[in-house]
Write a protein that holds these residues in place. Structure first.
Motif, mmCIF file in Angstrom:
data_model
loop_
_atom_site.group_PDB
_atom_site.id
_atom_site.type_symbol
_atom_site.label_atom_id
_atom_site.label_comp_id
_atom_site.label_asym_id
_atom_site.label_seq_id
_atom_site.Cartn_x
_atom_site.Cartn_y
_atom_site.Cartn_z
ATOM 1 N N MET A 67 0.823 -1.201 0.000
ATOM 2 C CA MET A 67 0.000 0.000 0.000
ATOM 3 C C MET A 67 0.859 1.255 0.000
ATOM 4 O O MET A 67 0.593 2.196 -0.736
ATOM 5 N N ALA A 68 1.894 1.252 0.839
ATOM 6 C CA ALA A 68 2.790 2.411 0.887
ATOM 7 C C ALA A 68 3.440 2.641 -0.476
ATOM 8 O O ALA A 68 3.510 3.779 -0.960
ATOM 9 N N GLU A 69 3.898 1.571 -1.101
ATOM 10 C CA GLU A 69 4.500 1.705 -2.429
ATOM 11 C C GLU A 69 3.488 2.229 -3.435
ATOM 12 O O GLU A 69 3.800 3.082 -4.267
ATOM 13 N N GLY A 70 2.249 1.733 -3.359
ATOM 14 C CA GLY A 70 1.210 2.175 -4.281
ATOM 15 C C GLY A 70 0.854 3.636 -4.098
ATOM 16 O O GLY A 70 0.737 4.384 -5.075
ATOM 17 N N PHE A 71 0.673 4.063 -2.854
ATOM 18 C CA PHE A 71 0.356 5.477 -2.606
ATOM 19 C C PHE A 71 1.479 6.376 -3.103
ATOM 20 O O PHE A 71 1.227 7.411 -3.721
ATOM 21 N N TYR A 72 2.702 5.990 -2.834
ATOM 22 C CA TYR A 72 3.839 6.794 -3.284
ATOM 23 C C TYR A 72 3.867 6.875 -4.811
ATOM 24 O O TYR A 72 3.976 7.952 -5.386
ATOM 25 N N GLU A 73 3.772 5.717 -5.445
ATOM 26 C CA GLU A 73 3.874 5.667 -6.905
ATOM 27 C C GLU A 73 2.760 6.465 -7.566
ATOM 28 O O GLU A 73 3.010 7.244 -8.483
ATOM 29 N N VAL A 74 1.531 6.265 -7.120
ATOM 30 C CA VAL A 74 0.402 6.971 -7.723
ATOM 31 C C VAL A 74 0.549 8.479 -7.548
ATOM 32 O O VAL A 74 0.301 9.247 -8.472
ATOM 33 N N SER A 75 0.972 8.905 -6.361
ATOM 34 C CA SER A 75 1.065 10.348 -6.102
ATOM 35 C C SER A 75 2.138 11.017 -6.962
ATOM 36 O O SER A 75 2.094 12.230 -7.157
ATOM 37 N N HIS A 76 3.082 10.251 -7.492
ATOM 38 C CA HIS A 76 4.118 10.821 -8.357
ATOM 39 C C HIS A 76 3.874 10.512 -9.835
ATOM 40 O O HIS A 76 3.956 11.401 -10.686
ATOM 41 N N PHE A 77 3.596 9.259 -10.145
ATOM 42 C CA PHE A 77 3.499 8.810 -11.528
ATOM 43 C C PHE A 77 2.386 9.499 -12.309
ATOM 44 O O PHE A 77 2.586 9.914 -13.450
ATOM 45 N N VAL A 78 1.206 9.611 -11.726
ATOM 46 C CA VAL A 78 0.064 10.160 -12.458
ATOM 47 C C VAL A 78 0.351 11.593 -12.908
ATOM 48 O O VAL A 78 0.088 11.948 -14.059
ATOM 49 N N ALA A 79 0.919 12.396 -12.037
ATOM 50 C CA ALA A 79 1.234 13.780 -12.405
ATOM 51 C C ALA A 79 2.295 13.832 -13.501
ATOM 52 O O ALA A 79 2.183 14.613 -14.454
ATOM 53 N N GLU A 80 3.312 12.998 -13.376
ATOM 54 C CA GLU A 80 4.379 12.993 -14.380
ATOM 55 C C GLU A 80 3.856 12.527 -15.737
ATOM 56 O O GLU A 80 4.130 13.147 -16.764
ATOM 57 N N TRP A 81 3.114 11.430 -15.746
ATOM 58 C CA TRP A 81 2.655 10.842 -17.004
ATOM 59 C C TRP A 81 1.622 11.736 -17.687
ATOM 60 O O TRP A 81 1.716 11.994 -18.885
ATOM 61 N N SER A 82 0.648 12.209 -16.940
ATOM 62 C CA SER A 82 -0.413 13.024 -17.546
ATOM 63 C C SER A 82 0.040 14.461 -17.792
ATOM 64 O O SER A 82 -0.634 15.201 -18.504
ATOM 65 N N GLY A 83 1.185 14.841 -17.228
ATOM 66 C CA GLY A 83 1.704 16.187 -17.432
ATOM 67 C C GLY A 83 2.470 16.361 -18.737
ATOM 68 O O GLY A 83 2.837 17.478 -19.107
ATOM 69 N N HIS A 84 2.684 15.277 -19.464
ATOM 70 C CA HIS A 84 3.388 15.366 -20.749
ATOM 71 C C HIS A 84 2.573 16.229 -21.707
ATOM 72 O O HIS A 84 1.348 16.118 -21.761
ATOM 73 N N PRO A 85 3.223 17.110 -22.460
ATOM 74 C CA PRO A 85 2.484 18.019 -23.345
ATOM 75 C C PRO A 85 1.585 17.313 -24.368
ATOM 76 O O PRO A 85 0.586 17.890 -24.804
ATOM 77 N N ASN A 86 1.919 16.085 -24.749
ATOM 78 C CA ASN A 86 1.111 15.369 -25.737
ATOM 79 C C ASN A 86 0.029 14.484 -25.119
ATOM 80 O O ASN A 86 -0.666 13.784 -25.844
ATOM 81 N N PHE A 87 -0.087 14.508 -23.797
ATOM 82 C CA PHE A 87 -1.123 13.691 -23.172
ATOM 83 C C PHE A 87 -2.481 14.354 -23.419
ATOM 84 O O PHE A 87 -2.664 15.532 -23.125
ATOM 85 N N PRO A 88 -3.448 13.593 -23.968
ATOM 86 C CA PRO A 88 -4.767 14.187 -24.242
ATOM 87 C C PRO A 88 -5.514 14.546 -22.958
ATOM 88 O O PRO A 88 -5.593 13.734 -22.037
ATOM 89 N N ARG A 89 -6.035 15.763 -22.903
ATOM 90 C CA ARG A 89 -6.783 16.240 -21.745
ATOM 91 C C ARG A 89 -8.091 16.874 -22.208
ATOM 92 O O ARG A 89 -8.164 18.103 -22.326
ATOM 93 N N PRO A 90 -9.109 16.042 -22.468
ATOM 94 C CA PRO A 90 -10.374 16.605 -22.961
ATOM 95 C C PRO A 90 -11.176 17.353 -21.899
ATOM 96 O O PRO A 90 -12.053 18.148 -22.242
ATOM 97 N N GLN A 91 -10.911 17.114 -20.626
ATOM 98 C CA GLN A 91 -11.632 17.800 -19.548
ATOM 99 C C GLN A 91 -11.002 19.175 -19.299
ATOM 100 O O GLN A 91 -9.845 19.403 -19.653
ATOM 101 N N PRO A 92 -11.732 20.059 -18.625
ATOM 102 C CA PRO A 92 -11.139 21.358 -18.259
ATOM 103 C C PRO A 92 -9.890 21.160 -17.389
ATOM 104 O O PRO A 92 -9.815 20.213 -16.593
ATOM 105 N N ALA A 93 -8.927 22.048 -17.535
ATOM 106 C CA ALA A 93 -7.661 21.943 -16.801
ATOM 107 C C ALA A 93 -7.886 21.836 -15.288
ATOM 108 O O ALA A 93 -7.152 21.120 -14.597
ATOM 109 N N GLN A 94 -8.904 22.507 -14.765
ATOM 110 C CA GLN A 94 -9.175 22.490 -13.326
ATOM 111 C C GLN A 94 -9.473 21.078 -12.832
ATOM 112 O O GLN A 94 -9.085 20.711 -11.719
ATOM 113 N N TYR A 95 -10.130 20.272 -13.647
ATOM 114 C CA TYR A 95 -10.436 18.891 -13.260
ATOM 115 C C TYR A 95 -9.149 18.131 -12.975
ATOM 116 O O TYR A 95 -9.021 17.472 -11.942
#
Length: 126
Positions: A67-95
């Motif tokens: 669980m600790a590994e999962g919480f750590y990984e998710v809290s870092h990975f999701v921001a890094e991966w979805s923050g790539h300029p080519n990652f599709p973001r159809p929702q408003p940026a605030q979401y």
């Protein structure tokens, strides 16, 4: 509802959380990484189970390593991966900002054993 039913609900949620952290078929993390899709329903499932785990382990010292590994990984990975300029973001940026903030808040709550919000706090759905 008796304690056995309550424990079954917690066990079911922890199974879901484990599958999400393992990035199995249909999980938010697999869809994010492999398909480059932010699946809102899968994110909600992940977020709800993370929140449940935070409440279940609040104030405890015996945090399961997976669980600790999962919480750590998710809290870092999701921001890094979805923050790539080519990652599709159809929702408003605030979401996306709200979702990433929620993942940080949940990791903070899980590791500290308490959340930073004054009670009563309502975790609104994203």
């Amino acid at each position: 509802m008796g304690p056995d039913c309550q424990n079954a609900g917690v066990d079911d949620a922890l199974t879901v959380l484990s599958r999400e952290f393992e990035a199995v078929e249909g999980s938010f993390l697999l869809r994010l990484r492999a398909d480059r899709v932010w699946d809102r329903a899968a994110f909600s499932r992940l977020e709800r189970t993370m929140r449940m785990a935070c409440g279940q382990y609040e104030g405890r010292d015996d945090l399961p390593r997976w669980m600790a590994e999962g919480f750590y990984e998710v809290s870092h990975f999701v921001a890094e991966w979805s923050g790539h300029p080519n990652f599709p973001r159809p929702q408003p940026a605030q979401y996306y900002q709200d979702c990433l903030g929620r993942l940080r808040d949940l990791a903070d709550w899980f590791f500290r054993g308490w959340h930073a919000y004054q009670e009563p706090h309502v975790w609104r759905d994203l």
